[in-house]
Scaffold this active site. Structure first.
Site, short mmCIF file in Angstrom:
data_model
loop_
_atom_site.label_atom_id
_atom_site.label_comp_id
_atom_site.label_asym_id
_atom_site.label_seq_id
_atom_site.Cartn_x
_atom_site.Cartn_y
_atom_site.Cartn_z
N ARG A 124 40.55 42.58 40.41
CA ARG A 124 41.51 42.14 39.39
C ARG A 124 42.84 41.72 40.01
NH1 ARG A 124 40.89 47.60 38.93
NH2 ARG A 124 42.71 48.92 39.28
N TYR A 125 43.04 42.07 41.29
CA TYR A 125 44.29 41.73 41.97
C TYR A 125 44.16 40.51 42.88
CZ TYR A 125 45.62 46.44 40.50
OH TYR A 125 45.90 47.56 39.76
N THR A 126 42.99 40.26 43.41
CA THR A 126 42.83 39.18 44.38
C THR A 126 42.43 37.87 43.71
OG1 THR A 126 40.50 39.71 44.78
CG2 THR A 126 42.14 40.80 46.18
#
Length: 750
Positions: A124-126
């Site tokens: 969800r961050y990359t």
């Protein structure tokens, strides 16, 4: 029960038959659909689905980055019915430049580090998209080059494989564990593999040895050296199995060791831990500091600081190579799914030939697909030309006829496809139709059709086309080799003695066989404290990292590491507690020095020979037989030899006889009885009436001092001419008053 029976609508089979069938199905699923890559595109199913899903999301190299969670959602929702964690981890590996030689995914954010490849951030961050290299796998996907199958729920289709333009199976390699088999294919250099493919296209019967003129060996993402021999590398490619040894790269800066490249998949943090553990265990006394200076500009920079500039840095690194992951072996196993759909281990020549077969079939499918598109377009253009030539009549039919399509077909004898193309034209397009444009497009397509047909029907033209495409991709994506292949000496870890500091010590042996070691060489061993009834016998200078060799009266030699000897602050310990001397034997000699140091070994029976410290050393607690001592004889304290060609031997009996002869007359032996130095009757030796009590090795500048009671006699080289004679003589009597010799001392000039 082994047969299958039917009872109504229920089928009954034995448990044995069911479990065998179920396990076999599971094994084949793991082998084909999970663990082993396909030779064509070099991908496992999860990797192929990730790349395809990203292309469907239009996440090409020119697109904006998108959340990785979006890609993983599409992969597991449409094509790969497995966990999101496993799919994302496969995606991460394809994005890591230190894992993939030619990454397929371009990641933004935390995608792990060489120290900890699994330290990547959550999906969800990359963000991610495809790299330009991925075009090698996807570029021809929409050109009829692959077969399509329904996805897991039948709602859409996915490609069976991707139409790779290069042998990705070798370029990025792969690893996996299936049921009863595994694969470990190392990455290779694109330029080298492309060159080998072109060689095979020109000469299909090229051998593996000839292919190695192009492919030097694996090419890992890191810049560590490959130190396997050329013979070992050739053996790997000829059999498809083996191992490749890699070694870290280092340089010397201001007397410090700087490690600049680590072997493939080796963590710098782990290396630091391994070296630090040895330092804490005092197994690296020559290292005083260890620093990690790695940063963005220098991804790998580990500094090892030696204790002094006298340390052998190459020897130190040899130890670290042997005892840490700075040197590592990588297993090689070219196990993959072939064009026949079966797993097999393939040697290099067979692997590349099979991939070229796949590539040839792919290019033929692409050409036939394009040819069919051209023929379809020419067919339509033929209909449009008819419409242009009869434009007024066509307009009338369209305006007046109830079924214009059928009317056009009947009027001009055209196909439904041509009629649909005419009817699909807008009025303004029809008005703008020009015969020249249609004719020009027809001519261009005719030329392309003819060229494609020639290529399809000519093996030579087809090979030329494939070669050109491989060379074009090599020019676009190829780069220099990263892993140099060099010949290096075998690394070896330090032995226990190598790790011991070389301090000067004096080894002391007492009359009763007690041993100890005092620090320094300026020790007067006669002044040490001895047990009651015991006294000084022999002392010898040594270094703490050497062995001390003790001789017993029976001619056996025993070796003990000097650093293990007790301190001279006490009275020592009995030597018999460390070794197992011959029954009834006493210790009579002590030798120290480098392994090549020579000594004259003798017995009081009058025999002797020259040998080295190396020939005396043994790991056996029971010692080794060094000298065969005649009955009644006892070994003497060995004499140090400095220059065997220019030194002399002084043999002195207890009756005051002395014989001088050149040392060169004695043989150099590893063991034995030796030759006669001084003639002494056997009977007198057996009864201990006469013996060769003292043996000295001296040079022309030395002085021999003979002691008898309180008297002493100093003899220089000029005084000794009287006693010179041939070896094995009785010798001449010393002056009156020295018929009983108590001690002999050698005095050397300062």
């Amino acid at each position: 029960m082994s047969e299958t029976t039917n009872t109504g609508d229920i089928e009954t089979i034995s448990l044995k038959q069911y479990t065998e069938s179920a396990y076999l199905n599971y094994a084949m699923y793991v082998i084909n659909d999970r663990a082993l890559p396909f030779i064509g595109d070099g991908l496992k199913p999860v990797q192929r689905r990730i790349v395809y899903a990203m292309s469907e999301l239009r996440l090409t190299a020119d697109a904006k980055y998108a959340k990785s969670a979006r890609t993983v959602g599409d992969v597991i929702g449409k094509f790969h019915p497995h966990g999101d964690a496993a799919s994302y981890e496969a995606m991460v590996l394809m994005a890591q430049s230190f894992t993939y030689r030619y990454p397929l995914v371009d990641g933004q954010g935390n995608w792990g580090a060489p120290d900890d490849p699994k330290s990547f951030a959550a999906m969800r961050y990359t963000e991610s998209k495809l790299t330009r290299y991925a075009e090698v796998l996807l570029g021809e996907l929409a050109q009829g080059t692959v077969d399509w199958i329904p996805n897991f729920d039948g709602t859409r289709e996915e490609p069976v494989n991707l139409p790779a333009r290069l042998p990705n199976i070798l370029l990025n390699g792969g690893a996996g564990i299936a049921v009863g088999m595994a694969t470990d294919i190392p990455p290779h250099n694109l330029n080298e593999v492309a060159s080998a493919c072109i060689r095979l296209l020109d000469k299909p019967k090229t051998t593996t040895k000839e292919l190695l003129e192009h492919i030097q060996g694996p090419d890992f993402p890191t810049e560590a050296e490959i130190i396997s021999s050329r013979e070992d590398i050739q053996q790997i490619y000829e059999t498809g199995k083996g191992s490749v040894k890699t070694r870290a790269v280092y340089l010397i800066e201001d007397g410090e060791i700087v490690i600049t490249a680590l072997p493939f998949q080796v963590s710098g943090t782990k290396i630091l831990e391994q070296i630090a553990a040895q330092m804490q265990a005092k197994k690296l006394p020559m290292v005083v500091d260890l620093r990690d200076e790695s940063d963005h500009e220098n991804p790998t920079r580990i500094v090892v600081v030696p204790r002094s500039n006298r340390i052998d840095l190459d020897g130190l690194m040899g130890h670290l190579f042997a005892s840490t992951d700075l040197e590592r072996s990588h297993r090689v196993n070219f196990n993959l799914i072939g064009l026949d759909g079966r797993p097999a281990v393939k040697p290099l020549a067979e692997l590349l030939n099979e991939w070229l077969t796949f590539r040839t079939d792919t290019v033929l499918k692409r050409l036939n697909f394009r040819l069919q598109k051209i023929l379809d377009r020419l067919h339509i253009l033929e209909g449009l030309m008819i419409a242009y030539l009869n434009i007024d009549e066509v307009i009338r039919i369209v305006r007046t006829e109830e079924k214009p399509k059928q009317a056009l077909i009947q009027r001009y004898n055209i196909s439904e496809i041509q009629a649909d193309a005419i009817l699909d034209l807008r009025l303004r397009q029809l008005a703008k139709l020009e015969e020249i444009k249609i004719k020009g497009e027809q001519d261009e397509l005719d030329l392309e059709r003819a060229d494609i047909e020639k290529t399809i029907n000519s093996k030579a033209r087809l090979k030329t086309l494939i070669k050109k495409e491989i060379m074009a991709d090599a020019a676009a994506f190829g780069d220099e080799r990263r892993s140099p292949i060099v010949q290096r000496e075998e690394s070896a870890a330090f032995k226990e003695k190598d790790l011991i500091s070389t301090e000067a010590i004096t080894v002391v042996l007492s009359e009763k066989g007690w041993i100890r070691a005092a620090k320094g060489h300026e020790v007067d061993a006669t002044e040490l404290n001895y047990r009651s009834g015991d006294g000084f016998l022999i002392a010898a200078p040594a270094k703490s990292n050497q062995d001390a060799v003790f001789l017993d009266s029976a001619g056996r030699a025993y070796a003990i590491a000097c650093h293990t000897l007790p301190s001279a602050r006490g009275q020592g310990e009995p030597l018999s507690g460390r070794v197992k001397p011959a029954p009834g034997a006493s210790f009579t000699g002590l030798v120290t020095g480098e392994l090549d140091q020579q000594y004259l070994v003798s017995s009081d029976a009058g025999y002797g020979f020259v040998t080295t410290v190396a020939d005396m050393i043994t790991k056996n607690k029971a010692g080794k037989s060094l000298m065969s001592v005649p009955k009644g004889g006892v070994t003497n304290q060995p004499s140090l030899v400095t220059d065997i060609k220019h030194e002399y031997v002084a043999s002195i009996s207890n009756e005051g006889r002395m014989l001088i002869f050149p040392l060169s007359e004695l043989p150099v032996l590893g063991r034995g009885k030796g030759v006669k130095m001084m003639s002494i009757p056997k009977a007198r030796v057996a009864d201990r009436l006469e013996m060769m009590s003292f043996v000295l090795v001296f040079s022309e500048v030395d002085t021999i001092i003979v002691y008898s009671g309180k008297r002493h006699l100093s003899l220089k080289i000029a005084d000794l001419e009287h006693y010179q004679g041939e070896r094995a003589r009785r010798g001449l009597k010393l002056p009156r008053g020295f018929q009983k010799v108590d001690a002999v001392k050698l005095e050397r000039p300062q």
